[in-house]
Design an enzyme around this catalytic site. Structure first.
Site, mmCIF file in Angstrom:
data_model
loop_
_atom_site.group_PDB
_atom_site.id
_atom_site.type_symbol
_atom_site.label_atom_id
_atom_site.label_comp_id
_atom_site.label_asym_id
_atom_site.label_seq_id
_atom_site.Cartn_x
_atom_site.Cartn_y
_atom_site.Cartn_z
ATOM 1 N N ASP A 108 -8.990 3.536 -2.019
ATOM 2 C CA ASP A 108 -9.861 4.155 -1.204
ATOM 3 C C ASP A 108 -11.140 4.431 -1.529
ATOM 4 O O ASP A 108 -11.549 5.921 -1.530
ATOM 5 C CB ASP A 108 -8.990 5.178 -0.181
ATOM 6 C CG ASP A 108 -7.561 4.586 0.417
ATOM 7 O OD1 ASP A 108 -7.757 3.291 0.478
ATOM 8 O OD2 ASP A 108 -6.981 5.429 0.843
ATOM 9 N N ASP A 157 0.899 -1.186 -0.131
ATOM 10 C CA ASP A 157 -0.183 0.073 -0.051
ATOM 11 C C ASP A 157 0.893 1.119 -0.071
ATOM 12 O O ASP A 157 2.251 1.198 0.069
ATOM 13 C CB ASP A 157 -0.962 -0.059 1.401
ATOM 14 C CG ASP A 157 -2.190 1.040 1.306
ATOM 15 O OD1 ASP A 157 -2.363 1.667 0.012
ATOM 16 O OD2 ASP A 157 -2.879 1.058 2.155
#
Length: 946
Positions: free
Chosen positions: A599, A519
């Site tokens: 996200d 990430d």
């Protein structure tokens, strides 16, 4: 706040601050806020208004460097004695018996400009491309370079480059004469005639400021740009990743699409903003009535600096026009001349490499949230899934599993060594896997943090540039742990060091049962410009000195993090397939592992836009992708939660994930009714795993996308293009219609000329028109194309590993002539033995009064571009699988005109039953124990009344 959250204290502060901010547009540049794009736009306006034709080719410069390469010199109309001529290089490539790939490079000889090493992104050795010898003919006004059916025409003055296949004009580079190449110069250069974009707008050439950050540009301007026209092409797709519609010109954005990998929390939809990754590729769909009907072509620009691409239709919507502007580097294009969308993708993979085959388990359900907080929490969640009979394969651990966000460590309080061993042992017992997050920023303020100390000691961190008084030094920015250093992943030495960190002697775990999630690898720097690294920080890459600016390599940072982590998996367990998820990506990232769309928000608009986002990625060669189900940020209501799972089981990568501040949303926490609907959706996913695994193999070994637009196999069906954002194909045979907010019914369009069967009940529908479907509470609309065979596993289990010995069911859906066909792939699901041919790949066919199996082929003999991974053409051997896993326990024949009187296999009568379809005289015939198995030839005969 729970006691555990209270105990976290300041460690949560960055997350909460970001959550409060959501998308702050002031943090992210638009075209007008970046000097290179702003001046290119002004240059475009000036060239178009004045009719300037600034570049021409010297016909005498035409040189054939090798059998497949041609070089020409591009001169500036007003640049004699001011700038050096540019070089245009054309290289043709083929696979045996088929042309199709053309490399077009425009560069400034003698200038040091970054370009990825051959084999890193493009011209990967295992791609299978070969040089394609060309014939060159120079005429008075142009040069024509031909290789088989593929050709390029270089018009000398003004410079234009036409690309053709079989005489059909597909693309023209510099059709509008917008070529821009800002050559390096000394600071203080005086006024010049119109040569490049700096002569239209000379502001901010050597320094610029954005959001309080000053970007020093010691090398000055070095932007590049060009226009590309796609002829008779109303629709163009690609430029992943953007949260908008599939067809690039349809939104009619005033702002161009931005290509700059960024950490954009709670991103918006229906805007051309940059997101976490990008693939600078467009595929255009060229309409007939040219010979051969509709066709496709594509173009890829291998330039990892920031880019903007403007896409719009022209000539009353019949053509697509684009311009491409990048901050640095060169213009290094690969053109793919089709002629089909699948040919374009195979050409792309022949250039960038074939996808990595994931473990079979990766196609199962993934359960994640930020964060499962203790060993006991993990085991309780896993146990609850078993208690409620919902299968899953992977459970994920986010930041808080680490020791104060120091990656490659475990929190000693919540994940002590003994607890980790116990947790992994229990997951292994139930055939499940663990994924842990590993981000690329390393805490800088702890001299005892061995990982950071190791990289610092070897000089492997990204550098802050020095000056007359201060030497270059390790860059330090703020991220999850606090002050952090950023490894120089552009440096292959750094990537080797990183790979070694995955060894289980350094990072405790059980071999091949603990996997990785990369990430924040854009990279994310909370206090940096645009939440990333400053553009003037320095990399060494494959050179000896730190003299490559971050602006030149930015979009490759996450690519290299992903590559290094994947190599770490291969280093620690050479015989096992890696699984590494990435958020940031570039062209070629499909070789390393899956990606997801970042996200997203728990709302209907994000659910809806997940469909074109994932399709766009698949059309850019990246099929193993998914979106967070049921939205990362925010709390979905029950309807959204259920519908997103019902849709998400048809994503190639299916993961439920949620933000730290959201309510816990494991299915049993949403009530019995919701849980039951989610269970049914997940069980459908597991029932269809043989089909998903076959599609994965056909993507990995032959480049066919796992999911496809509704029009992919029916380019002549004009109606299909109107439904591209709400419908998608899983393979060729399955069509899924996404749900809509507060909808009791939706309109469904079934493309092509063959009927379609309802996946959920025995009902048949005609193609070529939209019709209303009442939404069932238990599933989204799914249909199967007549003429297809699908392979399934029908026994519910807790995980893919628990299914390993289960037999298969084959379901064939007859077309109007009683024909159907499908393929099935099977291997051991975990090793690399398929590289040696250890797999089953069968084609199952039905016609007339027989159903049979024979060895399958990955490439259609009629394909124009017959490229595939080496393993696709090997002599096959049986994989190491259970004999019971090869057994076919049931054949289901849907849509037969009449019921058979008898069914047999090699003279042995078989038991069967017949059912009537709904609203139709057609029949469904189920044959139990047909005495057939995968990996072997067999034949079942049906006897009908005379």
């Amino acid at each position: 706040m729970s006691p555990w959250l209270s105990s976290m204290g300041v460690r949560l502060l960055p997350a909460l601050l970001i959550a409060a901010a959501a998308v702050d547009h002031s943090k992210f540049r638009t075209c007008s806020q970046g000097s290179f794009c702003r001046r290119y736009r002004a240059y475009v306006k000036e060239v178009q208004s004045s009719g300037a034709q600034l570049h021409f080719v010297d016909a005498a410069s035409l040189t054939q460097d090798s059998a497949h390469e041609v070089r020409l010199q591009i001169s500036s109309r007003h640049g004699a004695g001011v700038v050096e001529p540019l070089e245009l290089k054309l290289g043709f490539f083929r696979v045996p018996e088929a042309c199709g790939v053309l490399r077009i490079s425009i560069l400034a000889p003698g200038e040091r400009r970054f370009r990825p090493r051959e084999g890193d992104v493009a011209l990967v050795p295992e791609g299978g491309l070969q040089p394609d010898p060309v014939a060159v003919r120079s005429e008075e006004a142009a040069a024509i370079i031909t290789a088989g059916e593929c050709s390029a025409r270089v018009q000398y003055d003004p410079l234009e480059l036409d690309l053709m296949r079989s005489g059909r004009l597909l693309q023209t580079l510099n059709a509008r004469h917008l070529l821009n190449f800002e050559q390096l110069r000394s600071k203080g250069t005086g006024a010049r005639p119109l040569i490049d974009a700096t002569d239209v707008d000379s502001t901010s050439l050597w320094e610029e400021e954005f959001d309080g950050h000053v970007d020093s540009k010691p090398r000055g301007p070095m932007g590049v740009g060009i226009d590309i026209s796609f002829h008779k092409a109303s629709f163009a797709v690609g430029l992943a990743e953007h949260a908008t519609r599939l067809h690039l010109a349809e939104p009619r954005f005033q702002e161009p699409y931005r290509l700059f990998n960024l950490d954009v929390f709670e991103y918006e939809v229906d805007v051309p903003m940059a997101l976490y990754g990008n693939i600078p590729m467009i595929t255009a769909l060229h309409q007939g009535p040219e010979p051969g009907g509709s066709a496709a072509s594509g173009i890829l620009l291998v330039n990892p600096s920031e880019g903007f691409v403007k896409v719009e239709t022209a000539n009353n919507g019949t053509d697509t026009q684009t311009w491409w502007a990048f901050e640095a580097g060169i213009l290094d294009f690969f053109a793919f001349l089709g002629p089909t969308p699948l040919d374009v993708l195979r050409q792309y993979h022949a250039v960038t490499g074939w996808p990595r085959m994931p473990p079979l388990a990766a196609l199962g359900k993934h359960q994640s949230r930020w964060n499962y907080i203790t060993v006991e929490d993990v085991l309780e969640v896993a146990g609850k899934f078993d208690e409620h009979r919902i299968p899953f394969d992977f459970i994920w651990l986010d930041l808080e599993h680490t020791n104060q966000k120091r990656y490659f460590t475990w929190d000693p309080q919540h994940f002590p060594a003994e607890g980790v061993r116990r947790m992994l042992g229990e997951l292994n017992r139930t055939h499940r896997k663990l994924v842990t997050i590993i981000d690329p920023h390393l805490y800088a303020a702890d001299p005892d943090y061995a990982v950071a100390a190791r990289m610092k000691a070897q000089g492997l961190m990204v550098k802050r540039p020095g000056n007359a008084t201060v030497p270059a030094h390790d860059f330090e920015g703020f991220c999850w742990p606090g002050p952090s250093n950023y490894p120089d992943f552009c440096d292959p030495r750094m990537r080797r060091e990183w790979a070694e960190l995955f060894d289980f002697s350094a990072y405790p775990g059980w071999p091949a049962e603990i996997y990785t999630w990369n990430d924040m690898n854009e990279p994310s720097v909370f206090d940096g410009p645009e939440i990333s690294l400053p553009r003037d920080t320095l990399h060494r890459c494959h050179a000896e000195e730190f003299d490559i600016e971050h602006r030149e390599v930015h979009n490759l940072y996450g690519f290299y993090v992903h590559e290094a982590s994947t190599q770490g998996h291969l280093l620690r367990a050479p015989g096992q397939r890696p699984f590494v998820l990435t958020r940031s990506f570039f062209a070629g990232s499909h070789r390393h592992g899956p990606a997801w769309t970042g996200d997203n928000m728990a709302n209907w608009k994000h659910l809806e836009r997940s469909v074109p986002m994932l399709l766009s990625l698949a059309l850019c060669g990246y099929s193993m992708v998914g979106a967070d189900v049921a939205g990362f940020m925010g709390d979905p209501d029950q309807e959204l939660f259920v519908r997103w799972h019902q849709l998400g089981v048809w994503y190639p990568f299916y993961r439920a994930h949620a933000h730290l501040t959201t309510q816990r949303r494991e299915p049993w926490m949403m009530g019995a009714s919701v849980m039951g609907k989610v269970r049914k959706a997940v069980l459908t996913r597991y029932r269809m795993l043989p089909t998903w695994y076959t599609l994965t193999a056909e993507w990995s070994l032959a480049g066919a996308p796992m999911i496809r637009p509704i029009w992919y196999h029916d380019l002549e069906d004009a109606g299909a293009f109107q439904h591209a954002d709400t419908h998608f194909l899983v393979g060729e045979s399955i069509l899924v219609r996404a749900p809509a907010e507060n909808a009791k019914s939706v309109m469904v369009y079934l493309p092509g000329t063959r009927p379609w069967f309802d996946f959920w009940q025995p009902r048949i529908h005609s193609p070529g028109k939209a019709f209303k479907v009442t939404l069932s509470k238990s599933h989204v609309p799914v249909f199967v194309r007549a003429g297809s065979c699908l392979v399934q596993r029908s026994r519910p289990r807790r995980s893919t590993g628990a299914m390993a010995r289960d037999p298969h069911t084959v379901v064939c859906y007859a077309d109007a002539e009683g024909r159907a066909a499908g393929r099935v792939y099977l291997d051991d699901g975990a090793s690399h033995a398929y590289h040696t041919g250890a797999y089953v790949f069968d084609e199952i066919s039905m016609a007339g009064s027989a159903l049979w199996s024979a060895p399958g082929r990955f490439l259609d003999p009629g394909a124009a571009f017959r490229a595939a991974a080496p393993a696709a053409s090997l002599e096959r051997s049986m994989p190491e699988v259970s004999e019971t896993a090869l057994r076919i326990e049931r054949l289901v024949l849907v849509g037969l005109d009449s019921a058979p009187q008898a069914i047999s296999n090699a003279g042995t009568e078989l038991a069967f039953q017949v059912e009537q379809m709904i609203d139709s005289a057609l029949k469904v015939v189920t044959i139990k124990e047909p005495r057939a198995k995968l990996g072997a030839s067999w034949r079942v005969d049906l006897r009908f009344a005379a």
